[in-house]
Design a protein around this motif. Structure first.
Motif, PDB file in Angstrom:
ATOM      1  N   LYS A  62       0.840  -1.198   0.000  1.00 54.64           N
ATOM      2  CA  LYS A  62       0.000   0.000   0.000  1.00 54.64           C
ATOM      3  C   LYS A  62       0.877   1.250   0.000  1.00 54.64           C
ATOM      4  N   ARG A  63       0.361   2.287  -0.631  1.00 49.04           N
ATOM      5  CA  ARG A  63       1.065   3.567  -0.612  1.00 49.04           C
ATOM      6  C   ARG A  63       0.829   4.253   0.718  1.00 49.04           C
ATOM      7  N   LEU A  64       1.898   4.771   1.309  1.00 50.22           N
ATOM      8  CA  LEU A  64       1.777   5.542   2.543  1.00 50.22           C
ATOM      9  C   LEU A  64       2.939   6.507   2.653  1.00 50.22           C
ATOM     10  N   ASP A  65       2.614   7.780   2.719  1.00 51.25           N
ATOM     11  CA  ASP A  65       3.581   8.827   3.024  1.00 51.25           C
ATOM     12  C   ASP A  65       3.325   9.216   4.477  1.00 51.25           C
ATOM     13  N   VAL A  72      -2.293   8.898   6.013  1.00 50.85           N
ATOM     14  CA  VAL A  72      -2.109   7.945   7.117  1.00 50.85           C
ATOM     15  C   VAL A  72      -3.461   7.421   7.589  1.00 50.85           C
ATOM     16  N   ASP A  73      -4.387   8.339   7.832  1.00 46.36           N
ATOM     17  CA  ASP A  73      -5.713   7.940   8.313  1.00 46.36           C
ATOM     18  C   ASP A  73      -6.428   7.054   7.298  1.00 46.36           C
ATOM     19  N   ALA A  74      -6.309   7.418   6.010  1.00 43.84           N
ATOM     20  CA  ALA A  74      -6.976   6.639   4.962  1.00 43.84           C
ATOM     21  C   ALA A  74      -6.377   5.242   4.859  1.00 43.84           C
ATOM     22  N   CYS A  75      -5.053   5.145   4.984  1.00 36.88           N
ATOM     23  CA  CYS A  75      -4.395   3.842   4.900  1.00 36.88           C
ATOM     24  C   CYS A  75      -4.838   2.930   6.033  1.00 36.88           C
ATOM     25  N   LEU A  76      -4.887   3.458   7.251  1.00 37.45           N
ATOM     26  CA  LEU A  76      -5.325   2.639   8.398  1.00 37.45           C
ATOM     27  C   LEU A  76      -6.780   2.221   8.235  1.00 37.45           C
ATOM     28  N   ALA A  77      -7.609   3.117   7.725  1.00 34.16           N
ATOM     29  CA  ALA A  77      -9.014   2.776   7.509  1.00 34.16           C
ATOM     30  C   ALA A  77      -9.148   1.652   6.484  1.00 34.16           C
ATOM     31  N   GLU A  78      -8.348   1.696   5.428  1.00 36.04           N
ATOM     32  CA  GLU A  78      -8.366   0.635   4.417  1.00 36.04           C
ATOM     33  C   GLU A  78      -7.945  -0.701   5.012  1.00 36.04           C
TER      34      GLU A  78
END
Length: 283
Positions: A62-65, A72-78
Motif C-alpha cells: 500500500k502507498r503511505l507517506d 495515514v488515516d486513509a491507509c489505516l481505515a483501508e
C-alpha cells in the motif's frame, strides 16, 4: 503473542533495507503484512522476493507517506476495512541527512524531523485504537543515533532522540491498555538508506567552509564503518522477534557492536565518554 496467518502487521518504509527484510521476515513468521511505501513503483524487489519464497499471498503493498496525515488515516481505515484488525505496527520509514546547522539551515532540520519523528507519531496515533482492540504491539526502528549524538547528524539524531523519548514515555501508558512498545536500534546497515542520500561529496565539502576538515574526517570514518555493516536481514531479525516474543524488551540493539556503542552512552553520566569517542570521528 504467537503469530498466526490471521494476524496483520503494518510496516512503513518497505521498499528497501530493513523495512523490506522485516516485511519478508514477518511473512515467514505467518503474519499478513501490509507493506507500505511512499512510492509503490519501488515495490518490485519486495514483491519478487516474496514470490520467490512463496510468500506473495501474505504481502500486500500500500502507498503511505508518513508525513501526510490524511493519507495515514486513509491507509489505516483501508487496512481495517480489508482485514478487520491490526495486530502490530512497525515504524521503519525514515530519511537520513548529513550536515551541520550553520550550513544546512532550519528547513533541512524541519524536513528531517517531519519524516523521522512526526511521521512516527502520526502513524502510531492512527494505529493505537486498533492495537488496543487486538492487544497488539508497536515496534519502532530507531538507531544507535537515537542514543548517541553523532557529528554531522544533528537533525537526524535529534529526530531519533525524540522518537526514543516519545516511545519510552508511551510504553508504560500503552501497557495499561494492553499494547506493547519496543524500540529497535541498528548501527550501520548495508542498505539503500545511505545510498539514497545522494550526497555530492565534493559539493558538500566545498560548502562546508570552516567545517570542511571535520566533515572530511567524518565521511572517511563513515565509509569505513559501513564497509563492515550488518545486512538488512540481520538488522530486521530483532524487529520480527519484537512481534513474536511473549515479552520483548523495550530497547533492543541489532548487533553486539550496537550494544557496546549504546552502552557507552547509557553508562555515561557526565557525557565525557561519548564526547571523547565522537571527537575522534572529526579529526
Amino acid at each position: 503473542m504467537t503469530a498466526t496467518p490471521e494476524k496483520t502487521v503494518l510496516i512503513t518504509g518497505t521498499s528497501s533495507g530493513i523495512g523490506l527484510a522485516a516485511a519478508l521476515g514477518a511473512a515467514r513468521a505467518g503474519w499478513t503484512v501490509i507493506a507500505t511505501m511512499r512510492d509503490t513503483g519501488k515495490a518490485g524487489p519486495l514483491l519478487r522476493a516474496a514470490a520467490e519464497e512463496g510468500l506473495a499471498g501474505r504481502v500486500r503493498v500500500k502507498r503511505l507517506d508518513v508525513t501526510d496525515q490524511e493519507g495515514v488515516d486513509a491507509c489505516l481505515a483501508e487496512v481495517i476495512a480489508e482485514h478487520g484488525r491490526l495486530d502490530a505496527l512497525v515504524n521503519n520509514a525514515g530519511a537520513a541527512g548529513v550536515g551541520t546547522i550553520e550550513q544546512s539551515g532550519l528547513d533541512a532540520v524541519r524536513a528531517t524531523m517531519e519524516v523521522n519523528f512526526f511521521g512516527v507519531v502520526a502513524v502510531t496515533r492512527a494505529a493505537l485504537p486498533h492495537l488496543r482492540a487486538s492487544g497488539g504491539r508497536v515496534a519502532t526502528v530507531t538507531s544507535v543515533g537515537g542514543i548517541v549524538g553523532q557529528p554531522f547528524n544533528e537533525a537526524y539524531c535529534a529526530a531519533k532522540f525524540a522518537v526514543e523519548g516519545f516511545m519510552e514515555s508511551l510504553a508504560p501508558v500503552a501497557a495499561t491498555v494492553g499494547v506493547g512498545v519496543t524500540v529497535v536500534e541498528p548501527g550501520a546497515v548495508a542498505s539503500e538508506f545511505v545510498a539514497n542520500l545522494g550526497l555530492d561529496v565534493p559539493a558538500l565539502l566545498d560548502q562546508a567552509g570552516p567545517y570542511a576538515p571535520a566533515l572530511q574526517a567524518y565521511l572517511t570514518r563513515t565509509r569505513i564503518s559501513f564497509s563492515n555493516a550488518q545486512s538488512p536481514a540481520e538488522a530486521a531479525a530483532p524487529v520480527v522477534a519484537a512481534l513474536t516474543e511473549e515479552h520483548p524488551a523495550f530497547r533492543v540493539q541489532t548487533s553486539r557492536w550496537a550494544e557496546e556503542f549504546t552502552g557507552t552512552k547509557l553508562a555515561d553520566l557526565d557525557g565525557s565518554a561519548v564526547q571523547d569517542l565522537t571527537r575522534t570521528w572529526v579529526r
